[in-house]
Design an enzyme around this catalytic site. Structure first.
Site, PDB file in Angstrom:
ATOM      1  N   SER A 146       0.866  -1.176   0.000  1.00 36.08           N
ATOM      2  CA  SER A 146       0.000   0.000   0.000  1.00 36.08           C
ATOM      3  C   SER A 146       0.901   1.224   0.000  1.00 36.08           C
ATOM      4  O   SER A 146       2.065   1.132   0.399  1.00 36.08           O
ATOM      5  CB  SER A 146      -0.874   0.011   1.255  1.00 36.08           C
ATOM      6  OG  SER A 146      -1.587   1.228   1.361  1.00 36.08           O
ATOM      7  N   TYR A 159      -2.523  -0.807  10.255  1.00 28.31           N
ATOM      8  CA  TYR A 159      -2.470  -1.083   8.809  1.00 28.31           C
ATOM      9  C   TYR A 159      -1.102  -0.689   8.257  1.00 28.31           C
ATOM     10  O   TYR A 159      -0.489  -1.449   7.494  1.00 28.31           O
ATOM     11  CB  TYR A 159      -3.598  -0.314   8.111  1.00 28.31           C
ATOM     12  CG  TYR A 159      -3.765  -0.648   6.649  1.00 28.31           C
ATOM     13  CD1 TYR A 159      -4.354  -1.840   6.253  1.00 28.31           C
ATOM     14  CD2 TYR A 159      -3.324   0.224   5.663  1.00 28.31           C
ATOM     15  CE1 TYR A 159      -4.512  -2.154   4.916  1.00 28.31           C
ATOM     16  CE2 TYR A 159      -3.476  -0.077   4.319  1.00 28.31           C
ATOM     17  CZ  TYR A 159      -4.070  -1.274   3.952  1.00 28.31           C
ATOM     18  OH  TYR A 159      -4.218  -1.574   2.615  1.00 28.31           O
ATOM     19  N   LYS A 163       1.732  -3.108   6.491  1.00 28.76           N
ATOM     20  CA  LYS A 163       2.189  -2.950   5.096  1.00 28.76           C
ATOM     21  C   LYS A 163       3.660  -2.559   5.006  1.00 28.76           C
ATOM     22  O   LYS A 163       4.350  -2.955   4.055  1.00 28.76           O
ATOM     23  CB  LYS A 163       1.305  -1.941   4.367  1.00 28.76           C
ATOM     24  CG  LYS A 163      -0.145  -2.408   4.172  1.00 28.76           C
ATOM     25  CD  LYS A 163      -0.259  -3.685   3.334  1.00 28.76           C
ATOM     26  CE  LYS A 163      -1.709  -4.026   3.005  1.00 28.76           C
ATOM     27  NZ  LYS A 163      -1.844  -5.242   2.170  1.00 28.76           N
TER      28      LYS A 163
HETATM   29  N1  LIG Z   1      -8.653  -0.533  -1.583  1.00 27.98           N
HETATM   30  C1  LIG Z   1      -7.612   0.231  -1.330  1.00 27.98           C
HETATM   31  O1  LIG Z   1      -7.687   1.480  -1.307  1.00 27.98           O
HETATM   32  C2  LIG Z   1      -6.267  -0.382  -1.068  1.00 27.98           C
HETATM   33  C3  LIG Z   1      -5.135   0.446  -1.110  1.00 27.98           C
HETATM   34  C4  LIG Z   1      -3.891  -0.112  -0.884  1.00 27.98           C
HETATM   35  C5  LIG Z   1      -3.758  -1.461  -0.635  1.00 27.98           C
HETATM   36  N2  LIG Z   1      -4.866  -2.244  -0.593  1.00 27.98           N
HETATM   37  C6  LIG Z   1      -4.692  -3.666  -0.334  1.00 27.98           C
HETATM   38  O2  LIG Z   1      -5.204  -4.368  -1.436  1.00 27.98           O
HETATM   39  C7  LIG Z   1      -5.651  -5.662  -1.029  1.00 27.98           C
HETATM   40  C8  LIG Z   1      -7.078  -5.873  -1.496  1.00 27.98           C
HETATM   41  O3  LIG Z   1      -7.861  -4.826  -0.987  1.00 27.98           O
HETATM   42  P1  LIG Z   1      -9.347  -4.542  -1.516  1.00 27.98           P
HETATM   43  O4  LIG Z   1      -9.599  -3.110  -1.279  1.00 27.98           O
HETATM   44  O5  LIG Z   1      -9.529  -5.133  -2.856  1.00 27.98           O
HETATM   45  O6  LIG Z   1     -10.158  -5.371  -0.392  1.00 27.98           O
HETATM   46  P2  LIG Z   1     -11.635  -6.015  -0.418  1.00 27.98           P
HETATM   47  O7  LIG Z   1     -12.474  -5.360  -1.435  1.00 27.98           O
HETATM   48  O8  LIG Z   1     -12.074  -6.006   1.011  1.00 27.98           O
HETATM   49  O9  LIG Z   1     -11.335  -7.522  -0.864  1.00 27.98           O
HETATM   50  C9  LIG Z   1     -10.592  -8.342  -0.012  1.00 27.98           C
HETATM   51  C10 LIG Z   1     -10.481  -9.709  -0.626  1.00 27.98           C
HETATM   52  O10 LIG Z   1      -9.670 -10.538   0.232  1.00 27.98           O
HETATM   53  C11 LIG Z   1     -10.425 -11.688   0.633  1.00 27.98           C
HETATM   54  N3  LIG Z   1      -9.946 -12.048   1.958  1.00 27.98           N
HETATM   55  C12 LIG Z   1      -9.944 -11.280   3.080  1.00 27.98           C
HETATM   56  N4  LIG Z   1      -9.443 -11.963   4.109  1.00 27.98           N
HETATM   57  C13 LIG Z   1      -9.108 -13.199   3.644  1.00 27.98           C
HETATM   58  C14 LIG Z   1      -8.548 -14.354   4.227  1.00 27.98           C
HETATM   59  N5  LIG Z   1      -8.235 -14.409   5.527  1.00 27.98           N
HETATM   60  N6  LIG Z   1      -8.334 -15.448   3.448  1.00 27.98           N
HETATM   61  C15 LIG Z   1      -8.655 -15.414   2.135  1.00 27.98           C
HETATM   62  N7  LIG Z   1      -9.185 -14.341   1.519  1.00 27.98           N
HETATM   63  C16 LIG Z   1      -9.413 -13.252   2.272  1.00 27.98           C
HETATM   64  C17 LIG Z   1     -11.881 -11.231   0.542  1.00 27.98           C
HETATM   65  O11 LIG Z   1     -12.818 -12.279   0.404  1.00 27.98           O
HETATM   66  P3  LIG Z   1     -13.483 -12.998   1.706  1.00 27.98           P
HETATM   67  O12 LIG Z   1     -13.937 -11.892   2.632  1.00 27.98           O
HETATM   68  O13 LIG Z   1     -14.597 -13.831   1.172  1.00 27.98           O
HETATM   69  O14 LIG Z   1     -12.396 -13.823   2.296  1.00 27.98           O
HETATM   70  C18 LIG Z   1     -11.810 -10.426  -0.746  1.00 27.98           C
HETATM   71  O15 LIG Z   1     -11.773 -11.273  -1.860  1.00 27.98           O
HETATM   72  C19 LIG Z   1      -5.455  -5.701   0.484  1.00 27.98           C
HETATM   73  O16 LIG Z   1      -4.214  -6.311   0.792  1.00 27.98           O
HETATM   74  C20 LIG Z   1      -5.405  -4.232   0.865  1.00 27.98           C
HETATM   75  O17 LIG Z   1      -4.721  -4.013   2.067  1.00 27.98           O
HETATM   76  C21 LIG Z   1      -6.123  -1.738  -0.800  1.00 27.98           C
END
Ligand SMILES: NC(=O)c1ccc[n+]([C@@H]2O[C@H](COP(=O)([O-])OP(=O)(O)OC[C@H]3O[C@@H](n4cnc5c(N)ncnc54)[C@H](OP(=O)(O)O)[C@@H]3O)[C@@H](O)[C@H]2O)c1
Length: 254
Positions: A146, A159, A163
């Site tokens: 991130s 968080y 990261k």
């Molecule tokens: N969105 C942002 O602004 C942003 C920015 C920087 C970095 N990130 C990073 O990008 C990644 C994805 O974020 P996102 O925003 O796409 O999140 P999201 O929309 O909440 O999706 C999270 C995904 O991870 C799965 N997941 C969560 N916990 C899990 C576990 N213990 N085992 C297996 N699967 C799991 C969820 O499905 P289930 O709940 O069904 O398991 C879902 O498919 C994360 O690492 C986050 O920290 C996000």
């Protein structure tokens, strides 16, 4: 004159594992890899969600299968990766957040976030790397870090800690795995519109803060991350390892 040729960004015949692939950034990464020709194993905890996502990818005429798995169950995760692997590409993306003021953070909150973002991510990558080494695969491991692995953020002490750890893991494991021809990199997105960030985008004050920090003047969309995943997975990045690709619209530029 012999012109140099651009390395291929195709992934035909490759197997990719994408965690957190049922929605958001992980689903985008899975589609990018599948579009490039890889067979993608898509992971999430909710069976219905991950089956639906894999089904949608297959209906787009790409190759994908669903794997219902909690990556923080290390024993089950290791078994699943052994059974479904080896993999050429890992998009190590499953993650979570629960924004909270630093002085209010509990041990439960800390363990929940770091348990997925850092602990599970560490051991998923290790399990995939072991499979690559055993099979002699010169693969690519891509962590979802991130911009909060590079700077601090309000209510994001845990968080950020989780990261920044991924940034360190990326560098250290890249040094060791280079001996096997395995590359390890991170992608560091700014705020991307996904279910995870919905609460931030529902708060006009927070949206104003996010917009004021992103120099390009807009929040990120899942599509903004897909090219980075493809680049780091493919031969186009053959000499890139141990680094972090910021996709932050200039947030961290100053
Ligand atoms: N969105 C942002 O602004 C942003 C920015 C920087 C970095 N990130 C990073 O990008 C990644 C994805 O974020 P996102 O925003 O796409 O999140 P999201 O929309 O909440 O999706 C999270 C995904 O991870 C799965 N997941 C969560 N916990 C899990 C576990 N213990 N085992 C297996 N699967 C799991 C969820 O499905 P289930 O709940 O069904 O398991 C879902 O498919 C994360 O690492 C986050 O920290 C996000």
């Amino acid at each position: 004159m012999n012109l140099p040729s651009t390395p291929s960004m195709r992934l035909d015949g490759k197997r990719a594992l994408v965690t957190g692939a049922s929605r958001g950034i992980g689903l985008g990464g899975a589609v990018a890899l599948a579009e490039a020709g890889a067979h993608v194993v898509m992971v999430a905890r909710s069976a219905d969600d991950i089956e639906a996502a894999a089904d949608a990818v297959r209906r787009a005429r790409y190759s994908a299968e669903a794997l219902t798995l909690d990556v923080s169950d290390i024993a089950a995760m290791r078994m699943a990766i052994k059974t479904r692997g080896p993999f050429d590409v890992l998009f190590n993306n499953a993650g979570t957040n629960q924004p909270m003021p630093y002085v209010e953070v509990s041990e439960e909150n800390y363990d929940r976030i770091t348990g997925v973002n850092t602990r599970a991510a560490f051991f998923v990558a290790q399990a995939v790397a072991r499979g690559m080494i055993a099979a002699g695969i010169k693969g690519s491991i891509i962590h979802t870090s991130s911009q909060m692995g590079h700077v601090g953020g309000i209510d994001r002490s845990v968080y950020c800690a989780s990261k920044f750890a991924i940034e360190g893991l990326t560098k250290a494991s890249a040094i060791e795995l280079a001996a096997h021809g395995i590359r390890v990199n991170a992608i560091a997105p700014t705020f991307i519109r996904t279910p995870m960030t919905q609460s931030t985008f529902d708060d006009p004050e927070r949206v104003a803060w996010v917009r004021s920090k992103i120099k390009l003047g807009r929040v990120g969309e899942v599509e903004d991350i897909m090219g980075a995943v493809l680049f780091l997975a493919s031969d186009a990045s053959a000499l890139v390892t141990g680094t972090s690709m910021l996709v932050d619209g200039g947030w961290t530029a100053g």
